[in-house]
Design an enzyme around this catalytic site. Sequence first.
Site, PDB file in Angstrom:
ATOM      1  N   HIS A  78       0.668  -1.262  -0.089  1.00 15.07           N
ATOM      2  CA  HIS A  78       0.055   0.118  -0.044  1.00 15.07           C
ATOM      3  C   HIS A  78       1.041   1.195   0.131  1.00 15.07           C
ATOM      4  CE1 HIS A  78      -3.756   2.494   1.482  1.00 15.07           C
ATOM      5  NE2 HIS A  78      -2.856   3.093   1.997  1.00 15.07           N
ATOM      6  N   GLU A  79       2.099   1.500   0.996  1.00 16.81           N
ATOM      7  CA  GLU A  79       2.433   2.560   0.866  1.00 16.81           C
ATOM      8  C   GLU A  79       3.823   2.784  -0.554  1.00 16.81           C
ATOM      9  OE1 GLU A  79       2.677   4.746   3.074  1.00 16.81           O
ATOM     10  OE2 GLU A  79       0.291   3.447   4.298  1.00 16.81           O
TER      11      GLU A  79
END
Length: 272
Positions: free
Chosen positions: A144-145
Site C-alpha cells: 500500500h505504501e
Amino acid sequence: MSKTLVLCALSAGLLLAGCQSVNTTSGGAVGVERKQYMFSMLSTDEVNQMYAQSYQKTVGEATSKGVLDKTSNDARRVQAIADRLIAQAPKFRPDSAQWKWEVNLIKSDELNANCGPGGKIFFYTGLIDSLKLTDDEIAAIMGHEIAHALREHGREAMSKAYGIEMAKQGAGALFGLGQGSLALADTVANYGMTLPNSRSNENEADLIGLELAARAGYNPNAAITLWNKMSKASEGSPPEFMSTHPASSSRIASLQAAIPKVMPLYEQAKKS
C-alpha cells in the site's frame, strides 16, 4: 473560502502553473487508470531529492538515538518482504527499477509505516508487535505504501497546493526570488509531505498494493485480516497510521471485490 471558490482557485492555479495530465503507472490487473495533474516545473526527480534529504535526516536521528534496527529478525523480515515487493514495482512503473530504494525499521511503539517519494521506506516495530503481523500482512501494508510512491501522490498533492497558492498569491510569488517565493515553497512542501491522502488516492494505493503483494507471492486475503486488525486497534485512541489510512467497511469491501482479479497472480507467483 467556499468550496466553489476553492475549485475556481485550483483551476486557475493549475492553468497558471502549466500542469500536465499524466498517468504515473500502468493500470495493472486492478485497473487504476485515473489521469493525474502534475505541476510541470515540479519534476519527479526534484520531489524525490527533496524527500531523500528529509529521509536521511530521520535515519540519522534514529541512528543517534539507537532506535534504527538493522540486525533483528524483524529487520530481516521487513527487508526480505520489501525486496520482493520492490522487484514487482516496475510492472506498474518501469522507471522505478532505477530508484534508490531504501528500507529501514524503527524501534518504536508507534503504529506507523511509510514509503516516501523515490522509494524511501520506514516501518515501525510497533505495527509488527502490537498487531502480531504475519509476513502477508506486512506485505499488505508495505505494498500500500509503495503504491503511494509509485503513483506520486505526494507530488500530486504538492501540484494542487501550487495551483491553489498561485491563484491566491499570483504567479509572481512562485517565479520571484523573494521571501514570498520561499514561503510558498515551504507551504507546498508541507502540504505535499504531511497531509493525509485523499480517499481516491487511498483507494488507488489499496488496489495497487494488493496487486504488488499478490505478484510478490503474498496472499492478498491478508489485506482483509490486516484492516480488521487495524479497525480494532483504532478503538479508543486511533494510532497515527489509522489517522491517515482510515479503515472502513467500504474499504474492506473494495479490497474483497478486487481479490479475485489478483488471485491468479498470487497462484502463479507461488509456483515460480
